[in-house]
Design a protein around this motif. Structure first.
Motif, short mmCIF file in Angstrom:
data_model
loop_
_atom_site.label_atom_id
_atom_site.label_comp_id
_atom_site.label_asym_id
_atom_site.label_seq_id
_atom_site.Cartn_x
_atom_site.Cartn_y
_atom_site.Cartn_z
N UNK A 55 25.17 68.99 33.45
CA UNK A 55 25.00 70.43 33.46
C UNK A 55 26.23 71.15 32.90
N UNK A 56 27.36 70.48 32.82
CA UNK A 56 28.57 71.12 32.30
C UNK A 56 28.67 71.00 30.78
N UNK A 57 27.76 70.28 30.19
CA UNK A 57 27.76 70.16 28.74
C UNK A 57 27.10 71.39 28.12
N UNK A 58 27.57 71.78 26.95
CA UNK A 58 26.96 72.88 26.21
C UNK A 58 26.17 72.26 25.08
N UNK A 59 24.91 72.62 24.99
CA UNK A 59 24.09 72.08 23.91
C UNK A 59 23.66 73.16 22.93
N UNK A 60 24.06 74.40 23.20
CA UNK A 60 23.70 75.49 22.30
C UNK A 60 24.90 75.87 21.44
N UNK A 61 24.71 76.87 20.63
CA UNK A 61 25.82 77.38 19.82
C UNK A 61 25.76 78.90 19.79
N UNK A 62 25.43 79.49 20.93
CA UNK A 62 25.34 80.95 21.03
C UNK A 62 26.72 81.58 21.06
N UNK A 63 26.85 82.75 20.48
CA UNK A 63 28.12 83.48 20.48
C UNK A 63 28.61 83.77 21.89
N UNK A 64 27.69 83.92 22.83
CA UNK A 64 28.05 84.27 24.21
C UNK A 64 28.37 83.06 25.08
N UNK A 65 28.29 81.85 24.54
CA UNK A 65 28.64 80.66 25.32
C UNK A 65 30.05 80.79 25.87
N UNK A 66 30.22 80.52 27.15
CA UNK A 66 31.54 80.50 27.76
C UNK A 66 32.12 79.10 27.52
N UNK A 67 33.29 79.04 26.93
CA UNK A 67 33.93 77.76 26.60
C UNK A 67 35.11 77.55 27.55
N UNK A 68 35.06 76.45 28.29
CA UNK A 68 36.16 76.06 29.16
C UNK A 68 37.04 75.09 28.37
N UNK A 69 38.21 75.55 27.98
CA UNK A 69 39.10 74.77 27.11
C UNK A 69 39.62 73.51 27.78
N UNK A 70 39.45 73.39 29.09
CA UNK A 70 39.87 72.19 29.83
C UNK A 70 38.75 71.15 29.90
N UNK A 71 37.54 71.56 29.54
CA UNK A 71 36.37 70.69 29.62
C UNK A 71 36.14 70.03 28.26
N UNK A 72 36.22 68.72 28.23
CA UNK A 72 36.07 67.98 26.98
C UNK A 72 34.74 68.20 26.29
N UNK A 73 33.66 68.30 27.09
CA UNK A 73 32.35 68.55 26.50
C UNK A 73 32.32 69.89 25.76
N UNK A 74 32.92 70.91 26.37
CA UNK A 74 32.95 72.24 25.77
C UNK A 74 33.77 72.25 24.48
N UNK A 75 34.93 71.61 24.52
CA UNK A 75 35.80 71.57 23.33
C UNK A 75 35.12 70.83 22.19
N UNK A 76 34.54 69.68 22.47
CA UNK A 76 33.85 68.93 21.42
C UNK A 76 32.70 69.73 20.82
N UNK A 77 31.92 70.37 21.68
CA UNK A 77 30.82 71.18 21.18
C UNK A 77 31.34 72.31 20.30
N UNK A 78 32.38 73.01 20.77
CA UNK A 78 32.93 74.11 19.98
C UNK A 78 33.38 73.62 18.61
#
Length: 94
Positions: free
Chosen positions: A20-43
């Motif tokens: 659930x902590x992974x981001x699979x979208x690419x919406x402008x409003x996505x909140x990115x947690x810079x400490x979360x590896x899944x978020x950084x990779x997705x970004x």
């Protein structure tokens, strides 16, 4: 176009077990947690796909920028993308 993985990252991140902590979208409003590896990779992977980037050196520069130079007030994909595009040529990484 390459998709980078955990093995590509130089910095240390948290990797929550819940999918659930992974981001699979690419919406402008996505909140990115810079400490979360899944978020950084997705970004980074979405940014690279949108800009047609492929170089591992460019990947490392972007990761450095996010971790070392980005203001802590940046939280959304849109804010982060705008910042990266604004300062890209002013930040040097070797």
């Amino acid at each position: 176009m390459p998709v980078f993985t955990k093995m590509s990252l130089k910095y240390t991140y948290k990797w929550p077990e819940s999918g659930a902590t992974e981001i699979t979208s690419s919406d402008d409003d996505d909140m990115i947690d810079i400490k979360n590896g899944y978020h950084v990779l997705n970004f980074i992977n979405v940014f690279f796909a949108q800009k047609g980037l492929t170089s591992i050196d460019t990947f490392y520069k972007l990761e450095y920028m996010l971790n070392e130079r980005m203001p802590v007030t940046m939280e959304t994909r849109k804010e982060m993308t705008t910042w990266v595009l604004t300062v890209w040529n002013r930040i040097f990484y070797t």
